[in-house]
Structure formats: C-alpha cells, structure tokens
Design a protein around this motif. Sequence first.
Motif, PDB file in Angstrom:
ATOM      1  N   ASN A 110       0.844  -1.201   0.000  1.00 22.32           N
ATOM      2  CA  ASN A 110       0.000   0.000   0.000  1.00 22.32           C
ATOM      3  C   ASN A 110       0.879   1.252   0.000  1.00 22.32           C
ATOM      4  O   ASN A 110       2.075   1.193   0.287  1.00 22.32           O
ATOM      5  N   THR A 111       0.268   2.363  -0.301  1.00 23.93           N
ATOM      6  CA  THR A 111       0.984   3.631  -0.426  1.00 23.93           C
ATOM      7  C   THR A 111       1.554   4.088   0.917  1.00 23.93           C
ATOM      8  O   THR A 111       2.660   4.641   0.970  1.00 23.93           O
ATOM      9  N   ASP A 112       0.824   3.865   1.996  1.00 24.81           N
ATOM     10  CA  ASP A 112       1.305   4.270   3.319  1.00 24.81           C
ATOM     11  C   ASP A 112       2.646   3.609   3.646  1.00 24.81           C
ATOM     12  O   ASP A 112       3.552   4.263   4.159  1.00 24.81           O
ATOM     13  N   GLN A 113       2.767   2.313   3.361  1.00 24.20           N
ATOM     14  CA  GLN A 113       4.039   1.614   3.606  1.00 24.20           C
ATOM     15  C   GLN A 113       5.177   2.277   2.844  1.00 24.20           C
ATOM     16  O   GLN A 113       6.266   2.455   3.390  1.00 24.20           O
ATOM     17  N   MET A 114       4.919   2.612   1.582  1.00 28.20           N
ATOM     18  CA  MET A 114       5.966   3.202   0.757  1.00 28.20           C
ATOM     19  C   MET A 114       6.420   4.542   1.322  1.00 28.20           C
ATOM     20  O   MET A 114       7.617   4.803   1.457  1.00 28.20           O
ATOM     21  N   VAL A 115       5.481   5.399   1.681  1.00 28.44           N
ATOM     22  CA  VAL A 115       5.837   6.724   2.183  1.00 28.44           C
ATOM     23  C   VAL A 115       6.558   6.626   3.526  1.00 28.44           C
ATOM     24  O   VAL A 115       7.567   7.295   3.736  1.00 28.44           O
ATOM     25  N   LYS A 116       6.074   5.762   4.409  1.00 30.42           N
ATOM     26  CA  LYS A 116       6.725   5.594   5.717  1.00 30.42           C
ATOM     27  C   LYS A 116       8.151   5.082   5.572  1.00 30.42           C
ATOM     28  O   LYS A 116       9.048   5.507   6.299  1.00 30.42           O
ATOM     29  N   ALA A 117       8.368   4.169   4.628  1.00 32.48           N
ATOM     30  CA  ALA A 117       9.700   3.586   4.456  1.00 32.48           C
ATOM     31  C   ALA A 117      10.652   4.490   3.681  1.00 32.48           C
ATOM     32  O   ALA A 117      11.824   4.613   4.033  1.00 32.48           O
ATOM     33  N   ASP A 118      10.174   5.103   2.615  1.00 32.17           N
ATOM     34  CA  ASP A 118      11.068   5.835   1.702  1.00 32.17           C
ATOM     35  C   ASP A 118      11.053   7.354   1.846  1.00 32.17           C
ATOM     36  O   ASP A 118      11.998   8.012   1.426  1.00 32.17           O
ATOM     37  N   SER A 119       9.996   7.901   2.429  1.00 28.85           N
ATOM     38  CA  SER A 119       9.890   9.365   2.493  1.00 28.85           C
ATOM     39  C   SER A 119       9.217   9.836   3.773  1.00 28.85           C
ATOM     40  O   SER A 119       8.230  10.565   3.732  1.00 28.85           O
ATOM     41  N   PRO A 120       9.732   9.460   4.930  1.00 29.61           N
ATOM     42  CA  PRO A 120       9.068   9.863   6.177  1.00 29.61           C
ATOM     43  C   PRO A 120       8.999  11.379   6.355  1.00 29.61           C
ATOM     44  O   PRO A 120       8.091  11.881   7.026  1.00 29.61           O
ATOM     45  N   ALA A 121       9.921  12.117   5.755  1.00 29.73           N
ATOM     46  CA  ALA A 121       9.888  13.578   5.887  1.00 29.73           C
ATOM     47  C   ALA A 121       8.640  14.176   5.247  1.00 29.73           C
ATOM     48  O   ALA A 121       8.192  15.257   5.652  1.00 29.73           O
ATOM     49  N   LEU A 122       8.067  13.484   4.268  1.00 28.29           N
ATOM     50  CA  LEU A 122       6.860  13.998   3.611  1.00 28.29           C
ATOM     51  C   LEU A 122       5.643  13.977   4.530  1.00 28.29           C
ATOM     52  O   LEU A 122       4.684  14.704   4.303  1.00 28.29           O
ATOM     53  N   ILE A 123       5.678  13.139   5.556  1.00 25.38           N
ATOM     54  CA  ILE A 123       4.519  13.019   6.441  1.00 25.38           C
ATOM     55  C   ILE A 123       4.852  13.382   7.885  1.00 25.38           C
ATOM     56  O   ILE A 123       4.139  13.004   8.807  1.00 25.38           O
ATOM     57  N   SER A 124       5.928  14.137   8.074  1.00 23.70           N
ATOM     58  CA  SER A 124       6.326  14.518   9.435  1.00 23.70           C
ATOM     59  C   SER A 124       5.253  15.371  10.107  1.00 23.70           C
ATOM     60  O   SER A 124       5.073  15.297  11.314  1.00 23.70           O
ATOM     61  N   ALA A 125       4.542  16.157   9.344  1.00 20.32           N
ATOM     62  CA  ALA A 125       3.422  16.946   9.869  1.00 20.32           C
ATOM     63  C   ALA A 125       2.281  16.848   8.866  1.00 20.32           C
ATOM     64  O   ALA A 125       2.486  16.917   7.660  1.00 20.32           O
ATOM     65  N   ILE A 126       1.082  16.680   9.372  1.00 22.90           N
ATOM     66  CA  ILE A 126      -0.085  16.583   8.499  1.00 22.90           C
ATOM     67  C   ILE A 126      -0.816  17.933   8.565  1.00 22.90           C
ATOM     68  O   ILE A 126      -1.710  18.142   9.376  1.00 22.90           O
ATOM     69  N   THR A 127      -0.402  18.842   7.729  1.00 20.83           N
ATOM     70  CA  THR A 127      -0.988  20.193   7.685  1.00 20.83           C
ATOM     71  C   THR A 127      -1.152  20.609   6.229  1.00 20.83           C
ATOM     72  O   THR A 127      -0.557  20.026   5.327  1.00 20.83           O
ATOM     73  N   ARG A 128      -1.947  21.650   6.015  1.00 17.13           N
ATOM     74  CA  ARG A 128      -2.133  22.179   4.667  1.00 17.13           C
ATOM     75  C   ARG A 128      -0.805  22.722   4.131  1.00 17.13           C
ATOM     76  O   ARG A 128      -0.492  22.562   2.958  1.00 17.13           O
ATOM     77  N   GLU A 129      -0.009  23.348   5.000  1.00 17.11           N
ATOM     78  CA  GLU A 129       1.288  23.877   4.575  1.00 17.11           C
ATOM     79  C   GLU A 129       2.209  22.744   4.107  1.00 17.11           C
ATOM     80  O   GLU A 129       2.897  22.870   3.088  1.00 17.11           O
TER      81      GLU A 129
END
Length: 173
Positions: A132-151
Amino acid sequence: MCPQKRNLVSNIFAKLNEHIREELGQPASLMRLLAEHPGIRVTLDPPRGSIAVASVVPWHKLGAEKTCPWDTARGGLLGWKMDALSNYGSFRLQRPEYAQIGRCETSAQWSCDISELHGFAASKSALNDFTNTDQMVKADSPALISAITREKLNENLAHRGIRIIRACQKLCV
C-alpha cells in the motif's frame, strides 16, 4: 452385444460427450488429463500484491486483445485445443459478455484518497516491495509526512518530482 463392440460404443459416446462439453466451454479434456495423471497437478501461489501496476489485474482488457490487425470485435478469447488428428491449434471464442466488462467514465467532480490507489507505473521507490501507499511513504519518504498540515501538503505538492499534480497546486491554497 460383445464386449469389444460395447467398449467401442462406450468410447465413441465418451469422446462425443467430451467434445460437446469442450464446445460449451467446459475444459473436459483437461479434467480427464488431470484425473488420469494426478502427478502433473501443481499448486500456483498467487502473486504477492503490490502497488506496482504490474500487480493489478487488467480486467478492462479482458476480451480486448486483438489477434490480427483486421480484428475489431471486442469480447474475443484466444485459446488452444486438440483437433480430431490430435494436433494442437489455436482457436478464438467470441463472448459478447466480455466486451461489456470494461468501460471508461470521466467525471470532473471525482476525487479520492491517494492511499487508495494501486497500480503506480513509475516511482523512485521499489513499488513491488509495498502492498500500500502508506508503507511506501513511511519507508522511503518519512519527511513527507512529518506533519499533516495544509502547509506540508502544499510543500509536498510543490516538489519538482510531483509533476502530475502541478495542476492541483492551485486548488490546495
């Protein structure tokens, strides 16, 4: 009736029955072969699902394959069968219901959660490693989801590697 004639008649009826079942779409000769030679059965493990496009079953293409340049009919299936002389040859079966399976609709109002998408065709990540996409982002790009904001969303959408979403940038302001 003598046993030899009874055996011959029985064989003729068995062959006729098998032929009719094959014509109706039942793999009678395959079933007979598997019954006669159970050792040739093997288990097929389903492929491990992933978010790679190659792991998505292309149901919309069922019956759409063209076997020759002048073939325009959808709903055709190509297969192999044995003829009366015990030679294998290809055959085509036309199934109109398969022509109805895939359809395309376009809606300007459509939206989705990107985590629900499967079938990514390209990525710097190894798509086959993730279910799933969540696994990919958590493993390869954790900086992309460090904060869940509009900014943070706008920052991610502005990334030069996300070219396909450029048009959406203006909508997220």
